[in-house]
Design a protein around this motif. Structure first.
Motif, PDB file in Angstrom:
ATOM      1  N   LEU A  80       0.813  -1.221   0.000  1.00 46.58           N
ATOM      2  CA  LEU A  80       0.000   0.000   0.000  1.00 46.58           C
ATOM      3  C   LEU A  80       0.845   1.270   0.000  1.00 46.58           C
ATOM      4  CD1 LEU A  80      -2.967  -0.984   2.330  1.00 46.58           C
ATOM      5  CD2 LEU A  80      -2.955  -0.773  -0.165  1.00 46.58           C
ATOM      6  N   ASP A  81       2.177   1.133   0.016  1.00 46.48           N
ATOM      7  CA  ASP A  81       3.044   2.302  -0.183  1.00 46.48           C
ATOM      8  C   ASP A  81       3.178   2.618  -1.672  1.00 46.48           C
ATOM      9  OD1 ASP A  81       3.515   2.696   2.524  1.00 46.48           O
ATOM     10  OD2 ASP A  81       5.258   1.372   2.532  1.00 46.48           O
ATOM     11  N   ASP A  82       2.784   1.679  -2.521  1.00 46.86           N
ATOM     12  CA  ASP A  82       2.761   1.901  -3.968  1.00 46.86           C
ATOM     13  C   ASP A  82       1.498   2.709  -4.285  1.00 46.86           C
ATOM     14  OD1 ASP A  82       2.128   1.652  -6.727  1.00 46.86           O
ATOM     15  OD2 ASP A  82       3.105  -0.300  -6.855  1.00 46.86           O
ATOM     16  N   PRO A  83       1.646   3.946  -4.781  1.00 44.62           N
ATOM     17  CA  PRO A  83       0.466   4.792  -5.008  1.00 44.62           C
ATOM     18  C   PRO A  83      -0.588   4.154  -5.917  1.00 44.62           C
ATOM     19  CG  PRO A  83       2.481   6.066  -5.283  1.00 44.62           C
ATOM     20  CD  PRO A  83       2.891   4.628  -5.130  1.00 44.62           C
ATOM     21  N   GLU A  84      -0.173   3.399  -6.922  1.00 42.61           N
ATOM     22  CA  GLU A  84      -1.146   2.753  -7.810  1.00 42.61           C
ATOM     23  C   GLU A  84      -1.924   1.674  -7.078  1.00 42.61           C
ATOM     24  OE1 GLU A  84       1.133   1.483 -11.191  1.00 42.61           O
ATOM     25  OE2 GLU A  84       1.048   3.475 -12.108  1.00 42.61           O
ATOM     26  N   LYS A  85      -1.236   0.881  -6.259  1.00 42.44           N
ATOM     27  CA  LYS A  85      -1.915  -0.178  -5.497  1.00 42.44           C
ATOM     28  C   LYS A  85      -2.868   0.425  -4.474  1.00 42.44           C
ATOM     29  CE  LYS A  85       0.378  -3.580  -7.380  1.00 42.44           C
ATOM     30  NZ  LYS A  85      -0.246  -4.437  -8.355  1.00 42.44           N
ATOM     31  N   LEU A  86      -2.431   1.502  -3.826  1.00 41.88           N
ATOM     32  CA  LEU A  86      -3.294   2.174  -2.853  1.00 41.88           C
ATOM     33  C   LEU A  86      -4.532   2.741  -3.542  1.00 41.88           C
ATOM     34  CD1 LEU A  86      -3.675   3.051   0.102  1.00 41.88           C
ATOM     35  CD2 LEU A  86      -2.389   5.119  -0.446  1.00 41.88           C
ATOM     36  N   ASN A  87      -4.346   3.338  -4.710  1.00 43.54           N
ATOM     37  CA  ASN A  87      -5.479   3.890  -5.455  1.00 43.54           C
ATOM     38  C   ASN A  87      -6.427   2.782  -5.910  1.00 43.54           C
ATOM     39  OD1 ASN A  87      -6.806   6.241  -6.646  1.00 43.54           O
ATOM     40  ND2 ASN A  87      -6.325   5.218  -8.578  1.00 43.54           N
ATOM     41  N   ASP A  88      -5.882   1.647  -6.349  1.00 44.50           N
ATOM     42  CA  ASP A  88      -6.739   0.514  -6.726  1.00 44.50           C
ATOM     43  C   ASP A  88      -7.603   0.084  -5.547  1.00 44.50           C
ATOM     44  OD1 ASP A  88      -5.610   0.464  -9.266  1.00 44.50           O
ATOM     45  OD2 ASP A  88      -4.300  -1.251  -8.835  1.00 44.50           O
ATOM     46  N   TYR A  89      -6.987   0.028  -4.374  1.00 41.74           N
ATOM     47  CA  TYR A  89      -7.753  -0.354  -3.183  1.00 41.74           C
ATOM     48  C   TYR A  89      -8.826   0.695  -2.870  1.00 41.74           C
ATOM     49  CZ  TYR A  89      -9.286  -0.920   1.543  1.00 41.74           C
ATOM     50  OH  TYR A  89     -10.088  -1.023   2.648  1.00 41.74           O
ATOM     51  N   PHE A  90      -8.487   1.984  -2.927  1.00 46.06           N
ATOM     52  CA  PHE A  90      -9.469   3.042  -2.660  1.00 46.06           C
ATOM     53  C   PHE A  90     -10.646   2.948  -3.622  1.00 46.06           C
ATOM     54  CE2 PHE A  90      -6.152   6.146  -0.725  1.00 46.06           C
ATOM     55  CZ  PHE A  90      -6.283   5.532   0.505  1.00 46.06           C
ATOM     56  N   LYS A  91     -10.361   2.699  -4.901  1.00 45.18           N
ATOM     57  CA  LYS A  91     -11.445   2.568  -5.890  1.00 45.18           C
ATOM     58  C   LYS A  91     -12.345   1.391  -5.526  1.00 45.18           C
ATOM     59  CE  LYS A  91      -9.006   2.620  -9.738  1.00 45.18           C
ATOM     60  NZ  LYS A  91      -8.554   2.712 -11.147  1.00 45.18           N
ATOM     61  N   TYR A  92     -11.745   0.258  -5.174  1.00 45.15           N
ATOM     62  CA  TYR A  92     -12.520  -0.917  -4.789  1.00 45.15           C
ATOM     63  C   TYR A  92     -13.402  -0.607  -3.572  1.00 45.15           C
ATOM     64  CZ  TYR A  92     -13.770  -5.367  -2.775  1.00 45.15           C
ATOM     65  OH  TYR A  92     -14.488  -6.397  -2.225  1.00 45.15           O
ATOM     66  N   TYR A  93     -12.804   0.011  -2.554  1.00 47.10           N
ATOM     67  CA  TYR A  93     -13.519   0.328  -1.318  1.00 47.10           C
ATOM     68  C   TYR A  93     -14.719   1.236  -1.619  1.00 47.10           C
ATOM     69  CZ  TYR A  93     -14.238   1.827   3.532  1.00 47.10           C
ATOM     70  OH  TYR A  93     -14.776   2.082   4.761  1.00 47.10           O
ATOM     71  N   ASN A  94     -14.480   2.288  -2.404  1.00 53.36           N
ATOM     72  CA  ASN A  94     -15.565   3.223  -2.724  1.00 53.36           C
ATOM     73  C   ASN A  94     -16.656   2.551  -3.556  1.00 53.36           C
ATOM     74  OD1 ASN A  94     -14.451   5.359  -1.283  1.00 53.36           O
ATOM     75  ND2 ASN A  94     -13.207   5.997  -3.020  1.00 53.36           N
ATOM     76  N   GLU A  95     -16.277   1.709  -4.515  1.00 52.98           N
ATOM     77  CA  GLU A  95     -17.260   0.979  -5.314  1.00 52.98           C
ATOM     78  C   GLU A  95     -18.084   0.037  -4.443  1.00 52.98           C
ATOM     79  OE1 GLU A  95     -14.950  -0.899  -8.374  1.00 52.98           O
ATOM     80  OE2 GLU A  95     -14.528   1.021  -9.375  1.00 52.98           O
ATOM     81  N   LEU A  96     -17.450  -0.577  -3.468  1.00 52.70           N
ATOM     82  CA  LEU A  96     -18.151  -1.466  -2.544  1.00 52.70           C
ATOM     83  C   LEU A  96     -19.200  -0.694  -1.741  1.00 52.70           C
ATOM     84  CD1 LEU A  96     -18.439  -4.285  -1.295  1.00 52.70           C
ATOM     85  CD2 LEU A  96     -16.558  -3.708   0.238  1.00 52.70           C
ATOM     86  N   LEU A  97     -18.831   0.479  -1.253  1.00 57.43           N
ATOM     87  CA  LEU A  97     -19.789   1.295  -0.493  1.00 57.43           C
ATOM     88  C   LEU A  97     -20.955   1.744  -1.367  1.00 57.43           C
ATOM     89  CD1 LEU A  97     -17.447   3.482   1.750  1.00 57.43           C
ATOM     90  CD2 LEU A  97     -18.754   1.454   2.397  1.00 57.43           C
ATOM     91  N   VAL A  98     -20.682   2.100  -2.625  1.00 58.41           N
ATOM     92  CA  VAL A  98     -21.748   2.497  -3.548  1.00 58.41           C
ATOM     93  C   VAL A  98     -22.680   1.317  -3.801  1.00 58.41           C
ATOM     94  CG1 VAL A  98     -22.235   3.184  -5.939  1.00 58.41           C
ATOM     95  CG2 VAL A  98     -20.471   4.385  -4.635  1.00 58.41           C
ATOM     96  N   ALA A  99     -22.112   0.135  -4.046  1.00 51.61           N
ATOM     97  CA  ALA A  99     -22.931  -1.057  -4.290  1.00 51.61           C
ATOM     98  C   ALA A  99     -23.832  -1.357  -3.088  1.00 51.61           C
ATOM     99  CB  ALA A  99     -22.033  -2.254  -4.600  1.00 51.61           C
ATOM    100  N   LEU A 100     -23.300  -1.205  -1.903  1.00 51.74           N
ATOM    101  CA  LEU A 100     -24.108  -1.438  -0.705  1.00 51.74           C
ATOM    102  C   LEU A 100     -25.228  -0.401  -0.582  1.00 51.74           C
ATOM    103  CD1 LEU A 100     -21.327  -2.401   1.852  1.00 51.74           C
ATOM    104  CD2 LEU A 100     -23.111  -3.896   0.933  1.00 51.74           C
ATOM    105  N   SER A 101     -24.919   0.851  -0.893  1.00 56.82           N
ATOM    106  CA  SER A 101     -25.946   1.897  -0.768  1.00 56.82           C
ATOM    107  C   SER A 101     -27.057   1.701  -1.792  1.00 56.82           C
ATOM    108  CB  SER A 101     -25.324   3.290  -0.894  1.00 56.82           C
ATOM    109  OG  SER A 101     -24.895   3.526  -2.210  1.00 56.82           O
ATOM    110  N   ILE A 102     -26.732   1.180  -2.964  1.00 61.18           N
ATOM    111  CA  ILE A 102     -27.754   0.886  -3.978  1.00 61.18           C
ATOM    112  C   ILE A 102     -28.723  -0.165  -3.450  1.00 61.18           C
ATOM    113  CG2 ILE A 102     -28.095  -0.223  -6.249  1.00 61.18           C
ATOM    114  CD1 ILE A 102     -25.511   1.276  -7.133  1.00 61.18           C
ATOM    115  N   GLU A 103     -28.220  -1.073  -2.652  1.00 61.17           N
ATOM    116  CA  GLU A 103     -29.062  -2.107  -2.048  1.00 61.17           C
ATOM    117  C   GLU A 103     -29.668  -1.638  -0.716  1.00 61.17           C
ATOM    118  OE1 GLU A 103     -26.977  -5.820  -1.742  1.00 61.17           O
ATOM    119  OE2 GLU A 103     -26.179  -5.651  -3.772  1.00 61.17           O
ATOM    120  N   ASN A 104     -29.569  -0.343  -0.449  1.00 56.78           N
ATOM    121  CA  ASN A 104     -30.087   0.255   0.788  1.00 56.78           C
ATOM    122  C   ASN A 104     -29.455  -0.332   2.038  1.00 56.78           C
ATOM    123  OD1 ASN A 104     -31.822   2.136  -0.424  1.00 56.78           O
ATOM    124  ND2 ASN A 104     -33.331   0.515  -0.775  1.00 56.78           N
ATOM    125  N   LYS A 105     -28.192  -0.710   1.923  1.00 55.44           N
ATOM    126  CA  LYS A 105     -27.444  -1.213   3.073  1.00 55.44           C
ATOM    127  C   LYS A 105     -26.437  -0.139   3.464  1.00 55.44           C
ATOM    128  CE  LYS A 105     -27.942  -6.014   1.773  1.00 55.44           C
ATOM    129  NZ  LYS A 105     -27.272  -7.221   1.326  1.00 55.44           N
TER     130      LYS A 105
END
Length: 176
Positions: A80-105
């Motif tokens: 996670l000190d690699d900026p690209e890897k950290l950004n990939d993780y941030f994108k995944y995390y944010n997409e996961l939260l959006v997917a949950l909110s679409i399901e009203n979770k």
């Protein structure tokens, strides 16, 4: 397969050291505030493990340091000190939260550490990650070890490594 070799240091109590050397680590999955997810936490530098051992209640009164030799397949390692890897993780995390909110979770966390633990635990499962490394800025080692005041702006950092499986630790030895 390409493997990455890592050496890390773990602080523990005198009571636990022999059991860890003999039987391996116990991975605590009850605590929800592990900043790199569930796992065995190592420091890149021995002095940071010593500092942690002096400050952690469960290492007292006589902390011991275990030197761990780790071998992990390159594709199962997340730096996670690699900026690209950290950004990939941030994108995944944010997409996961959006997917949950679409399901009203909605998931609410008491602390940012809970959010970090939750997100990385899921990411580790989905991406088959066994080892995560990240550098945290902090002053614990500086304070506990009595290091010189720094007027130049450099930050004291602690490189932490979270191991998700005992079998990637190929050797353990007690430090003197």
């Amino acid at each position: 397969m390409n493997k990455i070799e890592i050496i890390g240091f773990h602080a523990t109590s005198q009571v636990n050291v022999d059991c860890i050397i003999r039987d391996g680590f116990i991975i605590n999955t009850k605590r929800c505030n592990e900043w790199l997810g569930y796992g065995i936490y190592l420091f890149k530098y021995k002095v940071d493990a010593e500092s942690w051992g002096q400050g952690a209640y469960y290492c007292r009164p006589n902390p011991k340091i275990i030197k761990c030799y780790v071998e992990v397949e390159k594709e199962r390692y997340l730096d996670l000190d690699d900026p690209e890897k950290l950004n990939d993780y941030f994108k995944y995390y944010n997409e996961l939260l959006v997917a949950l909110s679409i399901e009203n979770k909605v998931i609410e966390f008491k602390t940012k550490e809970e959010a970090m633990c939750w997100g990385l635990n899921i990411y580790k499962r989905i991406e088959n990650i066994d080892v995560i490394k990240y550098t945290f800025t902090g002053n614990r080692t500086k304070k506990i070890m009595g290091y010189t005041k720094n007027k130049l702006g450099y930050k004291y950092n602690e490189v932490q490594i979270c191991i998700s499986r005992n079998d990637v630790i190929v050797k353990k030895e007690i430090c003197s």
